[in-house]
Structure formats: structure tokens, C-alpha cells
Design an enzyme around this catalytic site. Sequence first.
Site, mmCIF file in Angstrom:
data_model
loop_
_atom_site.group_PDB
_atom_site.id
_atom_site.type_symbol
_atom_site.label_atom_id
_atom_site.label_comp_id
_atom_site.label_asym_id
_atom_site.label_seq_id
_atom_site.Cartn_x
_atom_site.Cartn_y
_atom_site.Cartn_z
ATOM 1 N N LYS A 139 0.733 -1.197 0.051
ATOM 2 C CA LYS A 139 -0.067 -0.138 -0.060
ATOM 3 C C LYS A 139 0.819 1.170 -0.013
ATOM 4 O O LYS A 139 2.059 1.285 0.420
ATOM 5 C CB LYS A 139 -0.773 -0.081 1.380
ATOM 6 N N ARG A 174 -10.009 -11.689 1.877
ATOM 7 C CA ARG A 174 -10.709 -12.831 1.485
ATOM 8 C C ARG A 174 -10.013 -13.990 1.539
ATOM 9 O O ARG A 174 -10.561 -15.298 1.435
ATOM 10 C CB ARG A 174 -11.302 -12.434 0.061
HETATM 11 N N1 BES Z 1 -7.987 -3.947 4.539
HETATM 12 C C1 BES Z 1 -8.332 -3.552 3.179
HETATM 13 C C2 BES Z 1 -9.476 -2.784 3.026
HETATM 14 C C3 BES Z 1 -9.678 -1.328 3.362
HETATM 15 C C4 BES Z 1 -9.156 -0.460 2.546
HETATM 16 C C5 BES Z 1 -10.290 -1.297 4.543
HETATM 17 C C6 BES Z 1 -9.340 0.998 3.332
HETATM 18 C C7 BES Z 1 -10.489 0.047 4.968
HETATM 19 C C8 BES Z 1 -9.944 0.954 4.185
HETATM 20 C C9 BES Z 1 -8.255 -4.930 2.300
HETATM 21 O O1 BES Z 1 -7.384 -5.857 2.679
HETATM 22 C C10 BES Z 1 -7.712 -4.382 1.097
HETATM 23 O O2 BES Z 1 -6.489 -3.925 0.976
HETATM 24 N N2 BES Z 1 -8.481 -4.489 0.066
HETATM 25 C C11 BES Z 1 -7.919 -3.921 -1.445
HETATM 26 C C12 BES Z 1 -8.655 -5.155 -2.416
HETATM 27 C C13 BES Z 1 -8.118 -5.004 -3.815
HETATM 28 C C14 BES Z 1 -6.611 -5.237 -3.858
HETATM 29 C C15 BES Z 1 -8.787 -5.697 -4.674
HETATM 30 C C16 BES Z 1 -8.757 -2.481 -1.628
HETATM 31 O O3 BES Z 1 -9.776 -2.310 -1.087
HETATM 32 O O4 BES Z 1 -7.970 -1.856 -2.271
HETATM 33 MN MN MN Z 2 -5.432 -5.610 1.897
#
Ligand code: BES
Ligand code: MN
Length: 491
Positions: A272, A346
Site C-alpha cells: 500500500k 478474503r
Molecule cells: N483492508 C483492506 C480494505 C480497506 C481499505 C479497509 C481501506 C478500510 C479502508 C483490504 O485488505 C484491501 O486492501 N482491499 C483491497 C482489495 C483490492 C486489492 C482488490 C482494496 O480495497 O483496495
Molecule cells: Mn489488504
Amino acid sequence: MSIELSARRADPGTVDAPLLIVALGPDAVVDGALRGLDAAVSGALGRSLIRRDFRGGRDESLHLAGGTTGPQRVLLVGLGKGASPLDAIRRAATLGGRTARRMGAGSVAFWSPALDARGVEVAAIGLAAGSWEFTETKTAPPADERRAPLASATILVDDEKAGAEGIRSGRALANGYALAKRLGMMPGNLCTPDYLAETARDIAGRHGMKATVLGRAEMEREKMGSFLSVAQGTPQDPKLIVLEHRGGKEGEAPVALVGKGLCFDSGGISIKPAQGMEWMKFDMCGAAGVLGALEAIGELKLPINVVGFVGATTNMPSGTAVKPGDVVQAMNGKYIEIINTDAEGRLVLADVLSYAARFKPAAVIDAATLTGACVIALGHTATGVFGDETLVDEVLAAGKRSGEPGWPLPLWEDYKDLIKSDVADVKNSGGRPAGSITAAMFLKEFIGDYPWVHLDIAGTAYAESDLVILPKGPTGTPVGTFFEFVRGRVS
Ligand code: BES
Ligand code: MN
Ligand code: ZN
């Protein structure tokens, strides 16, 4: 330290309290119990209503000086109109509790017209929520600058029996919420998978539950290749925590509550951006919701079987971490192509959902801070709700009762095309379109033979900025939804 909650029959005009919080609606007039209070404050209450200094609106508050006897100070808080009466009381009590904490009132009394057991329950939850703060990792200010924490609240009632009943459940829920918020706020170096397991064991010990914890070795034996692919980048031992409350009949199918417990989500190799990455300590709020709900259910000894499951690990980049393009095999045999290592929740839940089938649950509800897309769709106001229609309705109703609104999103077959893989049975990311739906569609590939609902709490589990009744940080969602669902299934 948790707030001491009680209820008693007392007149708001004569109650001896450093601060009396009075929650009133827009049509409040000085009669009944308010006559004595108005006299105690030399008519200031009546004058502020007549002058319309205080109008009883949502989030409105007005401070009155107390008299020489009775309450030393009075805080009027508005109930507003439009919201359900219980939501209004919960919200007004939260604002009152929050104001009292900032003032350093130490202890408060609370009064609102015609409180029944449920009214007392939500008032207690609200006052506790307002009093809540996380100070464990801060040095206390010097003694002369310190303000007393809000240590006790007494809710004034007409009916003592209703008062006692409301306090009993309100206290249990307040403790459940406080536990969940504390875990959410704790930094990732302290709230580790080990710590979540310890917390589950502690809950089990206090409430006569059974806690079982699977580590990396046990999960390898269970062939949980999906969960383990996330954990392979971290030296910390991942934990699959199972917490069983057997309050119901022997052999009766339990309700299963499942939580995503990413103690930190860096994204892994699909790392990230640095900006705001610290928020990802909240990526275990689903797990915190499961533990908080079980704390409340255990304390109340609800006569029903409930099993909580937590999938706990951290998602880290390292030389051993899983890579984009890797294919792993989940416990249920399905092959998964990992497109994006940041879609890790997931992968963890896939195996936990398969594992939960062993307990032959009557219903499974999972909660996860699963997708940023859900925050885009519903903001910080509503939880995304997916799954089997009748169960979705039951969960939505539970969310409504607990003041944690959800909103349904579809799981149509068409969306499955987005997660088709060239090399495996399914891929873990469908890209940006319908991001929260494709995440839920992915989970659906791994559920067992049971009715299932998935809650995407990415937006609702924590507040990014200070709001009127909500300090910046964890909200405690989905403790209330889980608890109300379970309570709704009792008897
Ligand atoms: N924990 C994150 C989702 C999240 C993002 C929660 C911002 C709260 C605030 C999750 O693990 C994630 O990173 N999801 C990705 C999925 C994508 C890579 C398909 C996302 O939402 O960007
Ligand atoms: Mn994530
Ligand atoms: Zn995550």
C-alpha cells in the site's frame, strides 16, 4: 477502566450529582418530573425552553448551572426528531457522556422521559461510549492538569425493575463495545495474533466458554493453503481462534460469527502507499467485533449456542511472502490465483469459512474490513450486507435495532465473471469495478452448506475524523449487529 453503570428511582430535581444529563425532544415542556428540576435551577430550564435557547434538536446541547441543592450542573441534550426513539436516546446519551468526560465530571446522572428497559439499555450503552477513551499508551498529564475520567453513571427511572433489566444488558453490551474498541485502537505491535488468542482465552475463562487456537502447524495439517499464503510473509504465528459459547440446548446448531483479524495489513508485495498506512491496524475490527459480541453474550449468559471464529495474522512483504501470480490451494480444494496480495482478507476468510462448516452452524455471519470499494459505495454510514436473502433481512433488522445500519448489495452470477482466472478456479481480485461485490463473490466460493451473510465493515468499523458523538478511531461496529442478531434468535 470501565464505567460503573446503575439505575435507580430518583427525582431529577433532587438527585445529588456533579452533572445531570437531561435528554429532551423538540416538544419538551416543564411538567411532571421536570417541575422539580426547573425549581432546583431557579426556573432556568423553563426559560431556556420558552426563549428557544434549547430546542431539543439532534446533537444540540445546552449547559445550565445547578442550584444550591440537587444536581450541581445540568446538561440538556437534544433527542431530535425523525430517528427511532431508541436511536435518539443512544445518540443523546453518547453526546452527554462525551461532554461529561471532557468536563471531567467524574460521575453523572441521566434522565429522559419514560425510559423503559430498552431505553435504559441504550442510554447505558451511549453513556459508556461517550466515556470511552484509550490512554494505555500515553503518559498521564501532571496531576494538577488531570481531569477525572467519567467513572460512573446513574440512570434515573420510574420503574426499578425495568431499570435493573436495562442496566444488565446495557452493561454487557457496553463491555463488549469497550473490548472491541480497545482492540481496534491498540497498535499492531501490541495487538498481535497472539494477543487476540490470549484475549479469546480470557473471555472463555471468565464466561465458561471453550477456546481453541490453531497455529501455523495445525493449519498446515488442515491444508489451509489460502489463509497460510497470507501468513507466509510474517514470522508471527497466525492464529485461527475458535470461541464456543454453549448456552443453548446440547446439540442445537450454533450461530457462527466470523471475523477478519488482520492485525496489520501492509498490502504485502502489492504494498500500500505510505500515506495513511497506519490506519491498517484497524484491519482486525471484524475479529474485535466477534470477541466483543461474545463478551456481551457470555456476560448475559444468553441461552443459545454461538461459536466465534477469528482469522488472525498480519500481511507483510518479505522474501517469503506470497507473490502476485502465485496459485494456492484452499482447504476446500479450490485453486486460487493471487492477483493482488493486498486482497488478503478474503484469502484468510476463505479457509475460516470452510472450517466453520465443521460446526454445522444454523447461520454464519462474517464481518470484515474487506474493501476500500465499500467505503466509496456507502461511506462511513452503512455496512455493506451480502448473502442469502432471508438471512440478509434478519441481519439488516439486527443492524437497525443496534444503531448500526447496513445496506444490501447484490451477489448476481454475472459478477462471477470478474473473478475468473486463466490458471486457477478463481482469482482473488476482480479489479476496481464492483470491488466489494467481487470480494463477497469470492467468499461465496468457500462457504459450506449453511445460510451465510457477509458484512463489509471497511467504512463503519472506524471513524477517520472526530464526529459529534464519535471520537476518531474504532466505533465498535459490528458488536451491536452481532449481539442483536443472536439475541433475536433466542427463544
Ligand atoms: N483492508 C483492506 C480494505 C480497506 C481499505 C479497509 C481501506 C478500510 C479502508 C483490504 O485488505 C484491501 O486492501 N482491499 C483491497 C482489495 C483490492 C486489492 C482488490 C482494496 O480495497 O483496495
Ligand atoms: Mn489488504
Ligand atoms: Zn485488509
